[in-house]
Design an enzyme around this catalytic site. Structure first.
Site, PDB file in Angstrom:
ATOM      1  N   GLY A   8      -8.088   3.525  14.021  1.00 49.12           N
ATOM      2  CA  GLY A   8      -8.588   4.214  12.821  1.00 49.12           C
ATOM      3  C   GLY A   8      -9.791   3.488  12.238  1.00 49.12           C
ATOM      4  CE1 TYR A 143      -0.521   8.074   3.796  1.00 47.86           C
ATOM      5  CE2 TYR A 143      -0.120   7.730   1.458  1.00 47.86           C
ATOM      6  CZ  TYR A 143      -0.719   7.337   2.636  1.00 47.86           C
ATOM      7  OH  TYR A 143      -1.524   6.229   2.661  1.00 47.86           O
TER       8      TYR A 143
HETATM    9  C1  AKB Z   1      -3.824   8.129  -0.884  1.00 52.08           C
HETATM   10  O1  AKB Z   1      -4.229   8.462  -1.995  1.00 52.08           O
HETATM   11  O2  AKB Z   1      -3.211   8.886  -0.122  1.00 52.08           O
HETATM   12  C2  AKB Z   1      -4.046   6.708  -0.437  1.00 52.08           C
HETATM   13  C3  AKB Z   1      -2.879   5.837  -0.757  1.00 52.08           C
HETATM   14  C4  AKB Z   1      -2.644   5.385  -2.143  1.00 52.08           C
HETATM   15  O3  AKB Z   1      -2.116   5.515   0.113  1.00 52.08           O
HETATM   16  N1  AKB Z   1      -5.238   6.189  -1.036  1.00 52.08           N
END
Ligand code: AKB
Length: 318
Positions: A8, A143
């Site tokens: 990455g 995420y």
């Molecule tokens: C996001 O906003 O997804 C990233 C993080 C805080 O992991 N910058």
């Protein structure tokens, strides 16, 4: 670390980390990789060797790392929070399968691994203020799910196979070299560019929404310090809370006004990114990182603002 492969490397952190590592370990000891060469003018490409490597293909990772005689892999390839909500399947595939493949190669080739977790590894049931190192982690974003699972998987490989994998829970990273791509904290980068261009910015994050942040030089230093830390001193591994500041859009705008007094901030809140931000902590407790490997950020909000504005002015010729 002596011979390092970075995945990455054309992303926001990778672009600057590759150059930083090349200064420390030597240009010929840091290999930048990426799924595709999206920008041949990226400084991670122009400052040394770059190879196409897809973290979705274990054979590719194994062959590249073995041929390079790597002893460490800094695994930054991943889908960030806002993009992960748009395409959860892609986020799972890239963030989870990619990490699994990297860890498997690390097990076979005996590589050290850096894994980037995030403030997103916490959720609404986590204590929001001064969030402890060890606490509840029930994130409500894809995420965040991949980050908690990644932390657990990394600890598992460390415990079961003695892979030296270490990681950080990154806050929002502010920088001017390469754009952040698809995160929730990106507003805190865009605001600086718009401050110089138009002395105005419309924030998609609402007033009063606190999130942890950090300036890029401190993030680069933290990765290197952690990877070089004496393992005997590490009580934790995956992953350490780190932060340098916590602010909402108003506080950031106040800092910008110290240098651009007529700067105007208004709001057009994006419900998806706001929901993500609301589920994250307001401020992390990073005392374990400070105690176990000497984490010590140098930039506070105003020092960062001064430097960001100066560097962006040079880039824009303003
Ligand atoms: C996001 O906003 O997804 C990233 C993080 C805080 O992991 N910058």
């Amino acid at each position: 670390m002596k011979r390092i492969v970075v995945t990455g490397s054309l992303g926001q952190i990778g672009t600057e980390l590759v150059v930083y590592l090349r200064k420390i370990y030597g240009v010929d000891n840091v290999l930048a990789t990426g799924r595709r060469l999206k920008d041949p003018n990226n400084i991670a490409v122009t400052s040394g060797e770059f190879k196409i490597m897809n973290v979705g293909v274990p054979k590719d990772i194994g062959e590249v790392c073995a041929a390079y005689k790597a002893d460490a892999i800094i695994h930054l390839a991943g889908v960030l929070s806002a993009n992960a909500e748009k395409d959860p399947a892609l986020a799972w595939e890239t963030n989870m399968i990619g990490l699994y493949n990297v860890l498997e190669v690390a097990r076979e080739l005996r590589l050290a691994v850096f894994f980037p977790s995030s403030i997103a590894a916490f959720g609404p049931s986590t204590p929001a203020d001064n969030t402890p190192q060890d606490t509840l982690q029930r994130p409500t974003t894809m995420y965040g799910v991949t980050k908690v699972a990644g932390e657990l998987l990394s600890d598992y490989y460390a415990m079961r196979y003695e892979v030296d994998v270490r990681g950080l829970r990154f806050p929002g990273i502010i920088s001017y070299e390469a754009e952040p791509g698809g995160g929730t904290t990106d507003y805190a980068v865009h605001i600086y560019w718009e401050a110089i261009r138009k002395a105005a910015y419309t924030s998609y994050i609402a007033k009063g929404t606190l999130m942890d942040m950090m300036y890029m030089p401190d993030a680069l230093d933290a990765v290197t310090k952690l990877m070089e830390a004496d393992p005997a001193k590490l009580k934790h591994r995956n992953c350490f809370n780190i932060t340098a500041m916590s602010f909402d859009p108003e506080k950031l705008a106040d800092s910008i006004r110290k240098y651009i007094p007529d700067f105007v901030l208004d709001y057009d809140v994006d419900p998806i990114r706001q929901r993500i931000a609301n589920s994250w902590p307001n401020s992390l407790d990073d005392s374990c990182a400070r105690a176990e490997w000497g984490y010590s950020p140098k930039y506070d909000l105003d020092a960062m603002t001064r430097d960001m504005l100066e560097k962006i002015r040079v880039k824009l010729g303003k």
